[in-house]
Design an enzyme around this catalytic site. Structure first.
Site, PDB file in Angstrom:
ATOM      1  N   TYR A 174       0.837  -1.204   0.000  1.00 15.49           N
ATOM      2  CA  TYR A 174       0.000   0.000   0.000  1.00 15.49           C
ATOM      3  C   TYR A 174       0.873   1.255   0.000  1.00 15.49           C
ATOM      4  O   TYR A 174       0.645   2.199  -0.770  1.00 15.49           O
ATOM      5  CB  TYR A 174      -0.899  -0.021   1.241  1.00 15.49           C
ATOM      6  CG  TYR A 174      -1.673   1.247   1.490  1.00 15.49           C
ATOM      7  CD1 TYR A 174      -2.818   1.535   0.770  1.00 15.49           C
ATOM      8  CD2 TYR A 174      -1.268   2.155   2.474  1.00 15.49           C
ATOM      9  CE1 TYR A 174      -3.540   2.700   1.005  1.00 15.49           C
ATOM     10  CE2 TYR A 174      -1.978   3.309   2.729  1.00 15.49           C
ATOM     11  CZ  TYR A 174      -3.114   3.585   1.986  1.00 15.49           C
ATOM     12  OH  TYR A 174      -3.822   4.736   2.235  1.00 15.49           O
ATOM     13  N   LYS A 213       1.067   4.540  -2.634  1.00 11.90           N
ATOM     14  CA  LYS A 213       0.868   5.913  -2.181  1.00 11.90           C
ATOM     15  C   LYS A 213       2.119   6.763  -2.387  1.00 11.90           C
ATOM     16  O   LYS A 213       2.035   7.979  -2.604  1.00 11.90           O
ATOM     17  CB  LYS A 213       0.446   5.926  -0.708  1.00 11.90           C
ATOM     18  CG  LYS A 213      -0.997   5.519  -0.466  1.00 11.90           C
ATOM     19  CD  LYS A 213      -1.965   6.521  -1.075  1.00 11.90           C
ATOM     20  CE  LYS A 213      -3.397   6.252  -0.670  1.00 11.90           C
ATOM     21  NZ  LYS A 213      -4.332   7.271  -1.214  1.00 11.90           N
TER      22      LYS A 213
END
Length: 251
Positions: free
Chosen positions: A157, A161
């Protein structure tokens, strides 16, 4: 256009069912009714979000939007700007994903990369073009402290990002002098639909708290903000912890 005290006349919410996006729209609509474009996948949640914002006295239209259908994004942006200029655009969609699946399952990894990075980046290119042509506007994107340093528990993740964060941080330079502003917002854990089932982190936030940070950042023209503000100093420290120690930290 955004007035002298920072209140817009129009909003585009990409990720129109996002708890943070809706809270932000309500903050602005409390000052005066707005023209709001909600872009999200067609669903009962989108209908409910539109009805929620109409109760503020605002005019609300919905546009079908699927982050993974990249070839439809040009049409989405065109429809969003069809009724006139957009003062503030909030890029508020994303997927949390499962980190263990993310580094062992190609499809899970691909979904996180496409939704959290590829889609925002390609939309960012199209939005920058629209905003430059109208000569004003503010682009706000939701990033994460996870973008600032990879952790064992969320590095897949975090990597997606990090790409988003770098692109939009760079866009602040590219758009300098165009009349268009960009703000990258890095919220810590926020109690939303996206984080349901995940153990809250210290300094967890509510959507309304993040909305306050967004409204204040746009009003002051800030390019980067953390929510809460203390996360800036936490991440400054963590970025400088030696790798051999960092990998042993309990998160």
């Amino acid at each position: 256009m955004i007035d002298a005290v920072g209140n817009p006349q129009s909003l585009l919410l990409l990720g129109g069912t996002s708890d943070i996006a809706l809270a932000t729209a309500e903050k602005y609509a409390a000052q005066r009714p707005l023209r709001i474009v909600l872009a999200a996948r067609e669903s009962e949640r989108l209908d409910a979000a539109a009805e929620r914002l109409r109760k503020t006295g605002s005019t609300v239209v919905t546009v079908p939007f699927d982050a993974r259908k990249i070839d439809t994004h040009a049409e989405v942006v065109d429809k969003a700007f069809a009724e006139g200029d957009i003062d503030i655009t909030l890029v508020a969609f994303g997927v949390q994903g499962d980190n263990e699946q993310g580094w062992t399952d190609v499809e899970v990894a691909r979904e996180m990369a496409e939704v959290n990075y590829v889609a925002p980046m390609t939309l960012g290119v199209r939005l920058a073009e629209k905003l430059r042509k109208q000569g004003h506007g503010h682009l706000v994107v939701l990033s994460s402290p996870a973008a600032e340093r990879a952790r064992r528990s969320n590095f897949v993740y975090g990597s997606s990002k990090a790409g988003l964060d770098t692109f939009f941080s760079g866009l602040t330079y590219a758009l300098d002098g165009s009349g268009v502003k960009v703000t990258v917002v890095r919220p810590n854990y926020v109690h939303t639909k996206l984080t349901e089932g995940i153990k809250p982190a210290p300094m967890a936030q509510q959507p309304e708290q993040v909305a306050d940070v967004i409204v204040d950042a746009v009003r002051k023209g800030k390019e980067q903000v953390w929510a809460p503000a203390q996360m800036r100093w936490v991440m400054t420290v963590l970025r400088h912890v030696p790798r051999v120690i960092f990998r042993r930290l309990p998160f």
